[in-house]
Design an enzyme around this catalytic site. Structure first.
Site, PDB file in Angstrom:
ATOM      1  N   LEU A 192       0.835  -1.207   0.000  1.00 45.61           N
ATOM      2  CA  LEU A 192       0.000   0.000   0.000  1.00 45.61           C
ATOM      3  C   LEU A 192       0.868   1.255   0.000  1.00 45.61           C
ATOM      4  O   LEU A 192       2.056   1.204   0.347  1.00 45.61           O
ATOM      5  CB  LEU A 192      -0.896  -0.032   1.242  1.00 45.61           C
ATOM      6  CG  LEU A 192      -1.898  -1.197   1.228  1.00 45.61           C
ATOM      7  CD1 LEU A 192      -2.385  -1.517   2.633  1.00 45.61           C
ATOM      8  CD2 LEU A 192      -3.065  -0.879   0.304  1.00 45.61           C
ATOM      9  N   LYS A 198      15.102   0.736   4.987  1.00 46.15           N
ATOM     10  CA  LYS A 198      14.529   1.082   3.682  1.00 46.15           C
ATOM     11  C   LYS A 198      14.563   2.601   3.427  1.00 46.15           C
ATOM     12  O   LYS A 198      14.916   3.048   2.335  1.00 46.15           O
ATOM     13  CB  LYS A 198      13.090   0.550   3.631  1.00 46.15           C
ATOM     14  CG  LYS A 198      12.246   1.034   2.499  1.00 46.15           C
ATOM     15  CD  LYS A 198      12.685   0.508   1.158  1.00 46.15           C
ATOM     16  CE  LYS A 198      11.897   1.190   0.041  1.00 46.15           C
ATOM     17  NZ  LYS A 198      12.458   0.949  -1.263  1.00 46.15           N
TER      18      LYS A 198
HETATM   19  P1  NAD Z   1       0.927   2.442  -6.330  1.00 44.06           P
HETATM   20  O1  NAD Z   1       0.331   3.755  -6.004  1.00 44.06           O
HETATM   21  O2  NAD Z   1       1.200   2.091  -7.754  1.00 44.06           O
HETATM   22  O3  NAD Z   1       0.010   1.260  -5.721  1.00 44.06           O
HETATM   23  C1  NAD Z   1      -0.655   1.321  -4.503  1.00 44.06           C
HETATM   24  C2  NAD Z   1      -1.959   0.557  -4.686  1.00 44.06           C
HETATM   25  O4  NAD Z   1      -2.655   0.517  -3.437  1.00 44.06           O
HETATM   26  C3  NAD Z   1      -2.887   1.228  -5.698  1.00 44.06           C
HETATM   27  O5  NAD Z   1      -3.318   0.286  -6.671  1.00 44.06           O
HETATM   28  C4  NAD Z   1      -4.043   1.725  -4.839  1.00 44.06           C
HETATM   29  O6  NAD Z   1      -5.287   1.737  -5.530  1.00 44.06           O
HETATM   30  C5  NAD Z   1      -4.033   0.710  -3.708  1.00 44.06           C
HETATM   31  N1  NAD Z   1      -4.687   1.173  -2.499  1.00 44.06           N
HETATM   32  C6  NAD Z   1      -4.600   2.384  -1.896  1.00 44.06           C
HETATM   33  N2  NAD Z   1      -5.338   2.397  -0.770  1.00 44.06           N
HETATM   34  C7  NAD Z   1      -5.922   1.176  -0.673  1.00 44.06           C
HETATM   35  C8  NAD Z   1      -6.791   0.592   0.274  1.00 44.06           C
HETATM   36  N3  NAD Z   1      -7.236   1.273   1.335  1.00 44.06           N
HETATM   37  N4  NAD Z   1      -7.187  -0.679   0.066  1.00 44.06           N
HETATM   38  C9  NAD Z   1      -6.744  -1.372  -1.013  1.00 44.06           C
HETATM   39  N5  NAD Z   1      -5.909  -0.875  -1.937  1.00 44.06           N
HETATM   40  C10 NAD Z   1      -5.502   0.392  -1.770  1.00 44.06           C
HETATM   41  O7  NAD Z   1       2.237   2.335  -5.449  1.00 44.06           O
HETATM   42  P2  NAD Z   1       3.485   1.341  -5.669  1.00 44.06           P
HETATM   43  O8  NAD Z   1       4.475   2.002  -6.551  1.00 44.06           O
HETATM   44  O9  NAD Z   1       2.957  -0.020  -5.970  1.00 44.06           O
HETATM   45  O10 NAD Z   1       4.100   1.375  -4.176  1.00 44.06           O
HETATM   46  C11 NAD Z   1       3.513   0.661  -3.105  1.00 44.06           C
HETATM   47  C12 NAD Z   1       4.457   0.752  -1.912  1.00 44.06           C
HETATM   48  O11 NAD Z   1       5.727   0.209  -2.283  1.00 44.06           O
HETATM   49  C13 NAD Z   1       4.723   2.178  -1.433  1.00 44.06           C
HETATM   50  O12 NAD Z   1       4.812   2.180  -0.028  1.00 44.06           O
HETATM   51  C14 NAD Z   1       6.060   2.519  -2.069  1.00 44.06           C
HETATM   52  O13 NAD Z   1       6.744   3.498  -1.331  1.00 44.06           O
HETATM   53  C15 NAD Z   1       6.746   1.169  -2.062  1.00 44.06           C
HETATM   54  N6  NAD Z   1       7.766   0.948  -3.094  1.00 44.06           N
HETATM   55  C16 NAD Z   1       7.543   1.296  -4.399  1.00 44.06           C
HETATM   56  C17 NAD Z   1       8.540   1.044  -5.360  1.00 44.06           C
HETATM   57  C18 NAD Z   1       8.348   1.400  -6.825  1.00 44.06           C
HETATM   58  O14 NAD Z   1       9.345   1.349  -7.583  1.00 44.06           O
HETATM   59  N7  NAD Z   1       7.143   1.734  -7.280  1.00 44.06           N
HETATM   60  C19 NAD Z   1       9.740   0.431  -4.975  1.00 44.06           C
HETATM   61  C20 NAD Z   1       9.908   0.051  -3.638  1.00 44.06           C
HETATM   62  C21 NAD Z   1       8.912   0.318  -2.708  1.00 44.06           C
END
Ligand code: NAD
Length: 295
Positions: free
Chosen positions: A65, A171
């Site tokens: 999330l 992290k």
């Molecule tokens: P994203 O915004 O693409 O995905 C998050 C998802 O969570 C979305 O699909 C959203 O609709 C869903 N969501 C939000 N609130 C919700 C709820 N209450 N119930 C159910 N679903 C819900 O983000 P991401 O890039 O996938 O990143 C997710 C996490 O991973 C973050 O904490 C980010 O910091 C971390 N992260 C991201 C990356 C990257 O390269 N994108 C790398 C490492 C870590």
């Protein structure tokens, strides 16, 4: 095969869940965006309409999330994981959140009879797709061992940083450094290009010299240098600028709490904040090069 409830199917959670389906797990998927669930269903997962639907029969729950607010809501809300899941279910939160919230949720989970770890990841969307993520884990040894078989289907490096919240601290240290490296790399490439150098040539020179770093070599921010990175697709589908602002805020709060000086981390947070506020929240964080080098 075990039953997994997966919540949060965005840029990272989507491909991670897909790898679990490919590995043969029975996966029930939930996201507030129905399109994200449809993609998983097309690959063989079962759709859930609520968090409770996704987790009520699960032996393992995985969440990916955006931040603190969503993690608290999904785990500790009225119809959240802790009120809907079976006791003894293994809970794995892979979101990047504050160490404090990771600890609060883990304590609430333990009180209600669940095993939990915080397991934020590094490796980006390409690492999520290729199941080569690095997991940086906080929690008890026995629970970490219990989680290994399923984590191994999504990643290849596993670090047990310490107790609950330790994974999150490690992290955000990494991401603060990544932000600084991305800004520095963007400045260097823009300067070279301003003097007429080919961005591929300058990138190649630095990658064999002392300025080499991951942002330059694996995630080059300058369009035209690399394929299969966000700069090759108008900065879509990577690690959102808004998420980087969140991580830099977490790093700054952590630094203030311990009076640890992080001046470049603070400056990076301010530059990313400006970039975010200029309407670039959903663009990948490597798009900061556009703010630095308006040509
Ligand atoms: P994203 O915004 O693409 O995905 C998050 C998802 O969570 C979305 O699909 C959203 O609709 C869903 N969501 C939000 N609130 C919700 C709820 N209450 N119930 C159910 N679903 C819900 O983000 P991401 O890039 O996938 O990143 C997710 C996490 O991973 C973050 O904490 C980010 O910091 C971390 N992260 C991201 C990356 C990257 O390269 N994108 C790398 C490492 C870590």
């Amino acid at each position: 095969m075990q039953q997994i409830g997966f919540v949060g199917l965005g840029n990272m959670g989507g491909p991670m869940a897909l790898n679990l389906v490919k590995a043969g797990y029975h996966l029930t998927a939930y996201d507030v965006m129905p399109e994200a669930v449809h993609k998983l269903v097309a690959a063989g997962a079962t759709a859930a309409k609520t968090v409770a639907d996704a987790v009520s029969a699960a032996e393992i729950v995985i969440t990916m999330l955006p931040g603190d607010t969503q993690v608290k809501q999904v785990y500790m809300g009225d119809k959240g994981v802790l009120n809907s899941g079976k006791k003894k279910t293994l809970l794995i939160d892979c979101s990047t959140i504050s160490a404090q919230v990771a600890q609060d949720v883990a304590i609430a989970a333990a009180t209600q009879g669940f095993d939990m770890i915080d397991a934020p990841v590094s490796g980006g969307t390409s690492g999520a797709a290729s199941a080569t993520l690095t997991f940086i884990i906080g929690g008890k040894n026995a629970v970490v061992e219990r989680a290994k078989p399923v984590l191994e289907k999504m990643g290849k490096n596993f670090f047990h940083a310490g107790d609950h919240g330790a994974g999150q601290i490690a992290k955000i240290c990494n991401n603060m450094l990544l932000a600084v490296l991305m800004i520095g790399t963007s400045e260097a490439l823009n300067l070279g290009v301003a003097y007429g150098l080919d961005p591929k040539v300058i990138s190649n020179i630095i990658s064999k010299s002392s300025g080499r770093n991951w942002a330059l070599e694996m995630y080059n921010p300058m369009p035209g240098v690399m394929d299969n990175v966000p700069s090759a697709r108008q900065y879509s589908g990577g690690f959102g600028t808004g998420l980087m602002v969140k991580d830099l805020g977490l790093a700054e709060e952590a630094a203030l709490a311990k009076k640890a000086p992080t001046p470049l981390g603070s400056l990076a947070r301010q530059l990313y904040q400006l970039h975010d506020q200029a309407g670039n929240r959903s663009l990948d964080f490597s798009s900061i090069i556009q703010m630095i080098g308006k040509r």
